[in-house]
Scaffold this motif. Sequence first.
Motif, PDB file in Angstrom:
ATOM      1  N   VAL A 172       0.826  -1.202   0.000  1.00  0.00           N
ATOM      2  CA  VAL A 172       0.000   0.000   0.000  1.00  0.00           C
ATOM      3  C   VAL A 172       0.866   1.261   0.000  1.00  0.00           C
ATOM      4  CG1 VAL A 172      -1.679   1.338   1.327  1.00  0.00           C
ATOM      5  CG2 VAL A 172      -1.964  -1.136   1.103  1.00  0.00           C
ATOM      6  N   MET A 173       1.910   1.250   0.815  1.00  0.00           N
ATOM      7  CA  MET A 173       2.764   2.427   0.959  1.00  0.00           C
ATOM      8  C   MET A 173       3.848   2.518  -0.108  1.00  0.00           C
ATOM      9  SD  MET A 173       3.238   2.142   5.120  1.00  0.00           S
ATOM     10  CE  MET A 173       4.447   3.462   5.185  1.00  0.00           C
ATOM     11  N   LYS A 174       4.080   1.382  -0.791  1.00  0.00           N
ATOM     12  CA  LYS A 174       5.203   1.278  -1.732  1.00  0.00           C
ATOM     13  C   LYS A 174       6.494   1.731  -1.059  1.00  0.00           C
ATOM     14  CE  LYS A 174       2.809   1.324  -6.171  1.00  0.00           C
ATOM     15  NZ  LYS A 174       3.191  -0.084  -6.410  1.00  0.00           N
ATOM     16  N   SER A 175       6.732   1.138   0.093  1.00  0.00           N
ATOM     17  CA  SER A 175       7.867   1.515   0.927  1.00  0.00           C
ATOM     18  C   SER A 175       8.368   0.296   1.683  1.00  0.00           C
ATOM     19  CB  SER A 175       7.441   2.598   1.924  1.00  0.00           C
ATOM     20  OG  SER A 175       8.422   2.790   2.924  1.00  0.00           O
ATOM     21  N   THR A 176       9.671   0.294   1.958  1.00  0.00           N
ATOM     22  CA  THR A 176      10.245  -0.785   2.758  1.00  0.00           C
ATOM     23  C   THR A 176      10.071  -0.545   4.255  1.00  0.00           C
ATOM     24  OG1 THR A 176      12.406   0.304   2.821  1.00  0.00           O
ATOM     25  CG2 THR A 176      12.005  -1.246   1.004  1.00  0.00           C
ATOM     26  N   ALA A 177       9.543   0.619   4.638  1.00  0.00           N
ATOM     27  CA  ALA A 177       9.449   0.970   6.059  1.00  0.00           C
ATOM     28  C   ALA A 177       8.736  -0.095   6.894  1.00  0.00           C
ATOM     29  CB  ALA A 177       8.777   2.330   6.220  1.00  0.00           C
TER      30      ALA A 177
END
Length: 208
Positions: A172-177
């Motif tokens: 959803v965030m397109k992030s590795t966080a």
Amino acid sequence: MKSHTKAEILKATADIVRVNGFHSTGIEELVTAAGIPKGSFYFYFKSKEDFGLQLIDHYIDGIIAWAERLQNDTSRSPLSKVRAFFDWTFTALESNDFKGGCPIGNLSMEMADVSESFRQKLEGAFAAIKERILALLKEARETGEIPDYLDIAQLCEFVVGGWQGALLQAKVMKSTAPLRAFEQIVFDRLLKGDNTGDSGREVPQGER
């Protein structure tokens, strides 16, 4: 014309369903990806649902094969094998621009509420994954890598649930966080505790 096996058809269509979803992928798209006529599809699969159920087996076979390779890797410690298992899925998601993710998790979100056959098959798939993770966690406790007070059965449930949630949020965030947060909390904090727990008193041991 080249003869296709069921395994080849499943392999050729697995990524399409993983990325686009089961409902959004039509028979025409499947047979085109596999390079087969529609008649060949129905030779191997009684219906699209039958195809989907067998595709879950295909997915889980690949996941379990990776888990078993890790279990047999004598160069790694048990806990590093658990971390490597999750890293494998995180790396795959990131390299695919955060599309796809865990096919078992994806199908669970899409199909578990609408098909009892899918729900049961997916439940079995998760059980197979947890069995491998639990075995590695047992090894890790026996070798002193994780604290004795942790209930490894509950820990396995928590870790697998957190893994799936991290994959979903990363998409959803397109992030590795979310993926890095999962690893840091689980491997750098939760599993680095001491045998007395936070309160200073010994915590009852869980299932061994």
